[in-house]
Scaffold this motif. Structure first.
Motif, PDB file in Angstrom:
ATOM      1  N   GLY A 176      51.336   8.070 165.120  1.00  0.00           N
ATOM      2  CA  GLY A 176      50.123   7.739 165.869  1.00  0.00           C
ATOM      3  C   GLY A 176      50.417   7.426 167.313  1.00  0.00           C
ATOM      4  O   GLY A 176      51.367   7.945 167.908  1.00  0.00           O
ATOM      5  N   GLU A 177      49.621   6.541 167.880  1.00  0.00           N
ATOM      6  CA  GLU A 177      49.710   6.212 169.301  1.00  0.00           C
ATOM      7  C   GLU A 177      50.112   4.775 169.566  1.00  0.00           C
ATOM      8  O   GLU A 177      50.332   4.385 170.707  1.00  0.00           O
ATOM      9  N   ASP A 178      50.226   3.945 168.530  1.00  0.00           N
ATOM     10  CA  ASP A 178      50.521   2.522 168.729  1.00  0.00           C
ATOM     11  C   ASP A 178      51.984   2.302 169.106  1.00  0.00           C
ATOM     12  O   ASP A 178      52.883   2.962 168.579  1.00  0.00           O
ATOM     13  N   THR A 179      52.214   1.350 169.993  1.00  0.00           N
ATOM     14  CA  THR A 179      53.555   0.850 170.295  1.00  0.00           C
ATOM     15  C   THR A 179      53.636  -0.598 169.827  1.00  0.00           C
ATOM     16  O   THR A 179      52.614  -1.219 169.509  1.00  0.00           O
ATOM     17  N   LEU A 180      54.828  -1.142 169.821  1.00  0.00           N
ATOM     18  CA  LEU A 180      54.991  -2.530 169.390  1.00  0.00           C
ATOM     19  C   LEU A 180      54.163  -3.471 170.245  1.00  0.00           C
ATOM     20  O   LEU A 180      53.454  -4.343 169.724  1.00  0.00           O
ATOM     21  N   HIS A 181      54.207  -3.311 171.566  1.00  0.00           N
ATOM     22  CA  HIS A 181      53.476  -4.244 172.427  1.00  0.00           C
ATOM     23  C   HIS A 181      51.963  -4.025 172.371  1.00  0.00           C
ATOM     24  O   HIS A 181      51.194  -4.969 172.587  1.00  0.00           O
ATOM     25  N   GLN A 182      51.515  -2.806 172.062  1.00  0.00           N
ATOM     26  CA  GLN A 182      50.078  -2.592 171.915  1.00  0.00           C
ATOM     27  C   GLN A 182      49.539  -3.289 170.674  1.00  0.00           C
ATOM     28  O   GLN A 182      48.408  -3.796 170.675  1.00  0.00           O
ATOM     29  N   LEU A 183      50.342  -3.341 169.621  1.00  0.00           N
ATOM     30  CA  LEU A 183      49.945  -4.106 168.435  1.00  0.00           C
ATOM     31  C   LEU A 183      49.837  -5.589 168.766  1.00  0.00           C
ATOM     32  O   LEU A 183      48.927  -6.276 168.284  1.00  0.00           O
ATOM     33  N   LEU A 184      50.744  -6.077 169.600  1.00  0.00           N
ATOM     34  CA  LEU A 184      50.664  -7.475 170.028  1.00  0.00           C
ATOM     35  C   LEU A 184      49.377  -7.727 170.794  1.00  0.00           C
ATOM     36  O   LEU A 184      48.704  -8.751 170.580  1.00  0.00           O
ATOM     37  N   THR A 185      49.008  -6.818 171.686  1.00  0.00           N
ATOM     38  CA  THR A 185      47.755  -6.960 172.440  1.00  0.00           C
ATOM     39  C   THR A 185      46.564  -7.072 171.497  1.00  0.00           C
ATOM     40  O   THR A 185      45.648  -7.886 171.716  1.00  0.00           O
ATOM     41  N   HIS A 186      46.582  -6.282 170.436  1.00  0.00           N
ATOM     42  CA  HIS A 186      45.504  -6.346 169.445  1.00  0.00           C
ATOM     43  C   HIS A 186      45.440  -7.722 168.789  1.00  0.00           C
ATOM     44  O   HIS A 186      44.353  -8.296 168.637  1.00  0.00           O
ATOM     45  N   HIS A 187      46.584  -8.271 168.403  1.00  0.00           N
ATOM     46  CA  HIS A 187      46.586  -9.572 167.721  1.00  0.00           C
ATOM     47  C   HIS A 187      46.204 -10.700 168.675  1.00  0.00           C
ATOM     48  O   HIS A 187      45.587 -11.685 168.250  1.00  0.00           O
ATOM     49  N   VAL A 188      46.563 -10.572 169.942  1.00  0.00           N
ATOM     50  CA  VAL A 188      46.146 -11.576 170.923  1.00  0.00           C
ATOM     51  C   VAL A 188      44.623 -11.604 171.012  1.00  0.00           C
ATOM     52  O   VAL A 188      44.013 -12.679 171.124  1.00  0.00           O
TER      53      VAL A 188
END
Length: 561
Positions: A19-31
């Motif tokens: 897909g398109e997710d990166t580790l830091h983008q997942l963090l942005t989602h949880h924030v």
């Protein structure tokens, strides 16, 4: 840095497994969704291991700290595609490093704290490292000082010296976030960029660098999260060093994928580990097989703790004992999940859903990607097969040992540096080096059983012996704490089998004849019997806690018979 060719990226993306997710983008989602939820917590004895205060960061604080660290790395002259070694124990700062590197497109190369000057120089030269991140010390080992001595030509960034304290990073203002965003606009990071270069365990040679992208790690994390039934808000206790597949695919990336709290532990301390399981209300964790064996034999200890939050526990790196799996299930009401993975991308799991029987779950794994089996579609894109390691001919019959091959979204593109001769079969199938047999009930034969390593095979007079099955049997011999068999040279037969034992406290060395009779009574073929016993204080293990059979052989050869 992107190692996957456009054709592979297109194929796996269209298949929906990348897909398109990166580790830091997942963090942005949880924030955005759960800013105040615990993201990472240090173990209680952190101050005994390394400088710094015990940290407990929520997702918002983790984001702020990784922004501030990313800014500090930019100020140190580091940026996209730079290779940075990180040598830290399991502390919150290491988690912050992964997220900061992800935000900048830095390729992070984690190494165990046990690595010394020789390994540091090898890793730095292999990847042409620009910097190394570490801390002042781990226990009595002065990590920063040793790194500066071994690698005088690169930047050594020490926490609380060249890098601010974690508390200072957490309290940084919005300017750091803006600078990171500006950098990302100029150097966009995609899910296909390499985020880590981990290292093979090196049991048979010099460690090799394994580049992995966000997509590769998240494909692995999907499988782990499925096997462990990870739920948003779960608390995961990670007792393995955060430098390889078990910790990264099993915990770091899967916790980011599902929105779980990561509780840290390491080096392994059984008493502290059990206390954390209770006090942190852990939902899932893993432990080495030997530890689970001991816990299975200690019902009073287990029942003295409140582990009502614990849903399941995993293990791996060696075959499990069926009696242990059964005891956990029947006496403790806890399911044991069997994990089998590697930095290169092996990612198989044996769970109650795929293997209800403890006997099967302890020793077998589903044959993923084989048409017509019950597991079809269970792990999309993952394909496995067995081949003759010498001829490459595909093995389809049960009971014939062959090399496990695997392809799909979890698999890497090749070792760093391009020396990949013989690593892949038919371009896409990774040659694991592990010997397996097709097994299970006829006519489907839906499982694999691991029988050893291609290079671990003992050749006794032309009879090939896989050592792992003997290890597993001997570990249940009364008074044995740990066991591993190895080859020792013999003029007549070429090789014979030696049983290397670590005995429980005050337990005398068993007689060879008694051990042989005990193994025969349990069905072991006579030609596989150990013909020598060697008691050791400890089995030789590498930095990732795997037994080094070649080192065992070297020890045995030097000792009198």
């Amino acid at each position: 840095m992107i190692t996957s060719n456009p054709e592979r990226i297109d194929k796996l993306t269209r298949a929906g497994v990348w897909g398109e997710d990166t580790l830091h983008q997942l963090l942005t989602h949880h924030v955005a969704e759960r800013p105040d939820m615990l993201a990472v917590a240090d173990q209680p004895n952190r101050k005994e291991l390394t400088p710094g205060n015990n940290a407990r960061l929520n997702f918002r604080e983790l984001d702020q700290a990784s922004d501030a660290l990313a800014t500090a790395l930019l100020e140190a002259g580091l940026g996209a595609d730079d290779r940075v070694i990180v040598q830290l124990p399991n502390i919150a700062e290491l988690v912050v490093c992964y997220y900061a590197a992800s935000k900048l497109g830095i390729v992070l190369s984690p190494i165990p704290v046990q690595y010394g000057a020789h390994e540091l120089r090898h890793v730095a030269a292999e990847i042409n490292a620009q910097a190394l991140i570490t801390c002042e010390r781990f226990k009595s080992t002065m990590l920063a000082r040793e790194a500066k001595s071994a690698l005088p030509e690169i930047k050594i960034l020490c926490w609380e010296k060249e890098i601010p304290t974690l508390a200072e990073l957490v309290s940084a203002g919005p300017a750091e976030h803006s600078r990171v965003l500006d950098f990302q606009r100029q150097h966009p990071v995609t899910a296909n960029h390499i985020v880590t270069i981990c290292w093979t365990s090196g049991t048979t040679g010099t460690p090799k660098g394994v580049p992995r992208s966000h997509n590769m790690w998240l494909a692995t994390a999907q499988g782990t999260a499925w096997a462990g039934d990870y739920q948003t808000g779960d608390r995961l206790l990670m007792p393995f060093p955060m430098v390889n597949m078990a910790a990264l695919g099993g915990f770091l990336f899967s916790s980011a994928l599902r929105g779980c709290s990561l509780v840290l532990h390491h080096p392994f301390d059984a008493e502290l580990y059990l206390q954390q399981l209770q006090d942190e209300h852990i939902n899932f964790s893993v432990a080495p097989p030997a530890v689970l064996n001991q816990l299975a034999k200690s019902p009073e200890l287990w029942q003295s703790l409140d582990l009502s939050s614990l849903r399941a526990i995993g293990s791996g790196a060696a075959p499990l004992a069926p009696w242990m799996v059964e005891r956990f299930e029947q006496d403790y009401g806890l399911q044991v999940i069997n994990f089998y993975g590697s930095n290169e991308g092996i990612s198989l799991h044996s769970t109650p859903a795929t293997a209800p029987s403890p006997e099967i779950r302890a020793t077998m794994f589903p044959r993923l990607g084989v048409p017509g089996l019950p597991w079809e579609g269970m792990r999309p894109g993952v394909i496995t097969r067995v081949a003759n390691p010498e001829t490459g001919e595909v093995v389809t019959e049960p009971g014939i040992a062959g090399e496990l091959l695997i392809a799909g979204p979890t698999v890497f593109d090749g070792y760093y540096g391009g020396n990949n001769e013989g690593v892949f079969s038919d371009s896409e199938f990774f040659r694991s080096g592990d010997l397996v047999e097709i097994c299970g009930e006829a006519p489907a034969y839906p499982y694999y059983r691991i029988v050893g390593r291609c290079k671990d095979i003992i050749n006794r007079g032309g009879m090939k012996i896989s050592p792992t099955e003997i290890d597993l049997m001997i570990e249940n011999f009364p008074g044995v704490a740990e066991a591993a068999v190895c080859a020792y040279p013999d003029e007549r037969l070429g090789e014979r089998v030696c049983a290397c034992l670590v005995m429980a406290d005050a337990t005398p060395t068993p007689e060879l004849g008694a051990l042989q009779e005990w193994l025969l009574a349990r069905g072991l073929a006579k030609f596989k019997l150990p013909e020598r016993i060697q008691v050791l204080d400890a089995l030789p293990r590498n930095a990732l806690d795997k037994v080094q059979r070649n080192a065992l052989t070297a020890i045995v050869e030097k000792l009198p018979t």
